[in-house]
Each structure stands twice: as structure tokens, then as C-alpha cells.
Design an enzyme around this catalytic site. Sequence first.
Site, PDB file in Angstrom:
ATOM      1  N   CYS A   1      -4.923  -3.075   2.510  1.00  0.00           N
ATOM      2  CA  CYS A   1      -5.531  -3.248   3.829  1.00  0.00           C
ATOM      3  C   CYS A   1      -6.972  -2.762   3.846  1.00  0.00           C
ATOM      4  O   CYS A   1      -7.747  -3.150   4.734  1.00  0.00           O
ATOM      5  CB  CYS A   1      -4.697  -2.574   4.904  1.00  0.00           C
ATOM      6  N   HIS A   2      -7.360  -1.961   2.858  1.00  0.00           N
ATOM      7  CA  HIS A   2      -8.754  -1.516   2.772  1.00  0.00           C
ATOM      8  C   HIS A   2      -9.702  -2.678   2.487  1.00  0.00           C
ATOM      9  O   HIS A   2     -10.898  -2.561   2.692  1.00  0.00           O
ATOM     10  CB  HIS A   2      -8.910  -0.415   1.703  1.00  0.00           C
TER      11      HIS A   2
ATOM     12  N   ASN B   1       0.395  -0.639   8.427  1.00  0.00           N
ATOM     13  CA  ASN B   1       0.755  -0.833   7.022  1.00  0.00           C
ATOM     14  C   ASN B   1       1.236   0.485   6.416  1.00  0.00           C
ATOM     15  O   ASN B   1       0.476   1.449   6.352  1.00  0.00           O
ATOM     16  CB  ASN B   1      -0.466  -1.352   6.255  1.00  0.00           C
TER      17      ASN B   1
ATOM     18  N   GLU C   1     -13.447  -0.822  -6.385  1.00  0.00           N
ATOM     19  CA  GLU C   1     -13.093  -2.191  -6.766  1.00  0.00           C
ATOM     20  C   GLU C   1     -14.322  -3.098  -6.896  1.00  0.00           C
ATOM     21  O   GLU C   1     -14.180  -4.285  -7.197  1.00  0.00           O
ATOM     22  CB  GLU C   1     -12.129  -2.780  -5.729  1.00  0.00           C
TER      23      GLU C   1
ATOM     24  N   TYR D   1     -10.879  -9.655   9.609  1.00  0.00           N
ATOM     25  CA  TYR D   1      -9.730  -9.701  10.508  1.00  0.00           C
ATOM     26  C   TYR D   1      -9.545 -11.118  11.038  1.00  0.00           C
ATOM     27  O   TYR D   1      -8.425 -11.617  11.113  1.00  0.00           O
ATOM     28  CB  TYR D   1      -9.912  -8.706  11.662  1.00  0.00           C
TER      29      TYR D   1
END
Length: 170
Positions: free
Chosen positions: A135-136, A127, A162, A103
Site C-alpha cells: 500500500c506504500h 490493509n 524501491e 488512489y
Amino acid sequence: MTVHTTIDSPLGELLLVGEESATAAGGLALSSVSMTGQKGAVVVQDGWRHEPAAFATVERQLRAYFAGDLKDFEVEFTTHGSAFQERVWAAIDSIPYGSTTTYGRLAEQIGAPRAAVRAVGAAIGANPLLILRPCHRVIGANGSLTGYAGGLERKEYLLAHEGALPATLG
């Protein structure tokens, strides 16, 4: 005209919402991807048309993403946030597949003071395009998984999918 459909995913049912658009490729601009049980999830409204075929491209890309065959989405979308939210969302769009940021780094990236971290978090929480606008991939400064509208277990799933789950959690 607002159109919608639902699709199954490894995260549960996803609600896809879009606006018909003469200028968008395929005639649709995606405006929301939300999940069952999500904080602030979109709810189908009277007057919206159920139109699964309009989302064929989005559905194909989401399926390819979950199969591990797609890293970058190529979907036209339309979102309506404040100028600050749009800056944060643009920064989120630049986070590469398989990586994370914090952040605080996101605040720095958009030129916001370090004290704006909470405002950045609020913009991320607003979002409307979960999964597609990643945003994850935003985590706490200490590597912790914090604040995901779809739930922390889904955030963990997406990061693991990912290959970006912080070592402290993997």
C-alpha cells in the site's frame, strides 16, 4: 491458534501475526504485519502464543527485501476484509515493485467510480499486511505522499528503497 513474533527492521520493530494452518505451506498463514506507532496497529492478545520459529520464512523474506535482494514476497496469508476491501487489496497486490499508482487509478482499476477515491483510501488504510501488500506504492494524484498507517516517513523510506520515490520528492 494465533501465533506472533517481533522482528527488527529498518522501519523499527515489526509485529508479525499468523494463524496456524494445516493447509498452509510451513503450517502458517500470515494475518498481520504491523509497526510500532502505527495507526490501528495490532496488539498481542491473551491466548496468543509467541512462536518465532513459525515466522522463519516471513522473516527471511523481509530481511531479503530490506537487503535489496527480494522484490516479490511468496508468503501465504489470510485476511478478513469486506468484499470492497478485498478488491482494493487485490489491486494493491498487483502494483509492481519500483512503481507507484494513485488512489484514482486504483479506483478505476477495480471498477469503482472516481467518487470512490476516499473509500479506496479507507480500504488501503485498513490493509493488515504492511510492506508485503504494498500500500506504500499508492500516492496522491499530484505525486504527494499521503496516507500511510505506518507514517509518511516510513512510506518515503519504502519508496526510496524501491527506487520509486516521485521525482518531486526525491
